[in-house]
Design an enzyme around this catalytic site. Structure first.
Site, mmCIF file in Angstrom:
data_model
loop_
_atom_site.group_PDB
_atom_site.id
_atom_site.type_symbol
_atom_site.label_atom_id
_atom_site.label_comp_id
_atom_site.label_asym_id
_atom_site.label_seq_id
_atom_site.Cartn_x
_atom_site.Cartn_y
_atom_site.Cartn_z
ATOM 1 N N HIS A 41 0.897 -1.175 0.000
ATOM 2 C CA HIS A 41 0.000 0.000 0.000
ATOM 3 C C HIS A 41 0.925 1.212 0.000
ATOM 4 C CE1 HIS A 41 -2.109 -3.224 2.171
ATOM 5 N NE2 HIS A 41 -3.241 -2.722 1.701
ATOM 6 N N ASP A 164 0.060 -1.814 4.836
ATOM 7 C CA ASP A 164 -0.285 -0.532 5.455
ATOM 8 C C ASP A 164 -1.625 -0.016 4.928
ATOM 9 O OD1 ASP A 164 -0.059 1.891 6.780
ATOM 10 O OD2 ASP A 164 1.367 2.754 5.344
HETATM 11 N N1 SAM Z 1 2.637 3.173 2.937
HETATM 12 C C1 SAM Z 1 2.436 4.596 2.657
HETATM 13 C C2 SAM Z 1 3.497 5.387 3.388
HETATM 14 O O1 SAM Z 1 3.907 4.954 4.482
HETATM 15 O O2 SAM Z 1 3.935 6.405 2.867
HETATM 16 C C3 SAM Z 1 1.069 5.076 3.067
HETATM 17 C C4 SAM Z 1 -0.049 4.233 2.602
HETATM 18 S S1 SAM Z 1 -1.641 4.783 3.032
HETATM 19 C C5 SAM Z 1 -1.760 4.534 4.735
HETATM 20 C C6 SAM Z 1 -2.611 3.492 2.377
HETATM 21 C C7 SAM Z 1 -2.625 3.428 0.860
HETATM 22 O O3 SAM Z 1 -3.264 2.216 0.451
HETATM 23 C C8 SAM Z 1 -3.403 4.553 0.192
HETATM 24 O O4 SAM Z 1 -2.565 5.228 -0.708
HETATM 25 C C9 SAM Z 1 -4.563 3.858 -0.522
HETATM 26 O O5 SAM Z 1 -4.887 4.457 -1.763
HETATM 27 C C10 SAM Z 1 -3.988 2.469 -0.732
HETATM 28 N N2 SAM Z 1 -4.984 1.391 -0.835
HETATM 29 C C11 SAM Z 1 -6.236 1.325 -0.325
HETATM 30 N N3 SAM Z 1 -6.792 0.134 -0.569
HETATM 31 C C12 SAM Z 1 -5.864 -0.596 -1.245
HETATM 32 C C13 SAM Z 1 -5.838 -1.921 -1.760
HETATM 33 N N4 SAM Z 1 -6.883 -2.732 -1.617
HETATM 34 N N5 SAM Z 1 -4.718 -2.337 -2.369
HETATM 35 C C14 SAM Z 1 -3.645 -1.521 -2.516
HETATM 36 N N6 SAM Z 1 -3.617 -0.249 -2.058
HETATM 37 C C15 SAM Z 1 -4.710 0.208 -1.424
#
Ligand code: SAM
Length: 281
Positions: A41, A164
């Site tokens: 994520h 995440d």
């Molecule tokens: N890991 C990043 C950082 O530490 O900079 C922050 C990530 S943020 C908390 C969560 C991310 O997951 C968002 O950008 C969102 O768009 C993405 N997301 C949401 N559902 C998802 C899914 N089912 N699969 C992959 N990414 C997803």
């Protein structure tokens, strides 16, 4: 999918997650053999703290915004890799904050690799643009669970997996532990980092119980609580479960967490926790 990380970048939860991520990468670098970071994520990679989104919430001010003053030298020594990335992005002042893919790329070596996955189409495109020309990085725009199934084990057979999710949808906690299970079956020796929110609900307790039942040796529970949790009150803190924890990371975090809790906690609410959920063998 409403969640956009730009509103939350650099908050207390990012500070905890990114300090731990940087420490894990430093441990992986102790061996010459290359490793891979699988960021399931990933977000966009880089955040503008002077931008509209960050300005709307001001969350970073209670996170990275409070880290300007140095901690004690033994703590600063451990934070150095994280600090160096932030300093390299900002010449004086603080306007840019690294997301997990940027942090990983800046700490990784020439032969290491990053697979950064982001489902949100616009954010995935921003991430793709951000890493253009970086031969160590590959971006995918899959659902995180599909990404983990498709890309584990990594060809290097060494590395870390960051899970995440935003925990917006009701089933996301269940999905997070399920993808951790899939990941462990494919890559039993990998270091897994699973982030979870501390709120006035039972999400954290459920996730912790599920992961404890997996009985993976050297599973560490790390939490940073910054304020009281109450219904409708949002994020009171956050936690990370680290599976296959690198040797001695626990004692490093034992030093870091109380200092972070003291610095970022509101009133007397600041509390840091570092404990083995499943001890090392
Ligand atoms: N890991 C990043 C950082 O530490 O900079 C922050 C990530 S943020 C908390 C969560 C991310 O997951 C968002 O950008 C969102 O768009 C993405 N997301 C949401 N559902 C998802 C899914 N089912 N699969 C992959 N990414 C997803």
């Amino acid at each position: 999918m409403n969640y956009r990380h730009a509103y939350h970048a650099g908050n207390h939860a990012d500070v905890l997650k990114h300090i731990v991520l940087a420490r894990v990468i430093e441990h992986l670098k102790k061996k010459d053999k290359p490793f891979r970071v699988i960021d399931a994520h990933a977000g966009t990679g880089l955040y503008d703290l002077s931008g509209i989104e960050a300005g709307k919430t001001g969350e970073w001010e209670g996170g990275i915004g409070r880290l300007a003053e140095p901690f004690a030298p033994e703590i600063e020594a451990l934070l150095q890799p994280y600090r160096e990335v932030i300093d390299a992005l900002n010449s004086g002042g603080l306007t840019l904050y690294p997301g997990s893919p940027e942090l990983a790329l800046r700490l990784m070596r020439t032969g290491d690799a990053l697979l950064a996955n982001e489902l949100h189409a616009e954010d995935a495109m921003a991430l793709e643009r951000h890493v253009t020309g970086e031969p160590r990085a590959r971006v995918t725009a899959l659902d995180a669970e599909t990404c983990i199934k498709a890309h584990l084990p990594p060809p290097e057979r060494r590395g870390l997996v960051l899970i995440d999710p935003p925990y917006e949808a009701k089933n996301e906690a269940e999905k997070a532990t399920r993808m951790l299970g899939h990941g462990l079956r494919r890559f039993a020796t990998g270091v897994f980092l699973l982030w979870y929110p501390l709120k006035a609900d039972d999400i954290a307790a459920g996730i912790i119980a599920e992961v404890e039942a997996m009985k993976v040796a050297a599973t560490l529970r790390v939490e940073l609580r910054v304020r009281e949790a109450f219904a409708g009150g949002g994020l009171a803190g956050s936690g990370l479960l680290i599976l296959n924890t690198p040797w001695r990371l626990d004692s490093e975090l034992q030093l870091i967490l109380p200092a972070l809790a003291q610095r970022l906690g509101l009133g007397n609410w600041g509390h840091g926790l570092v404990e083995w959920l499943v001890p090392p063998k």
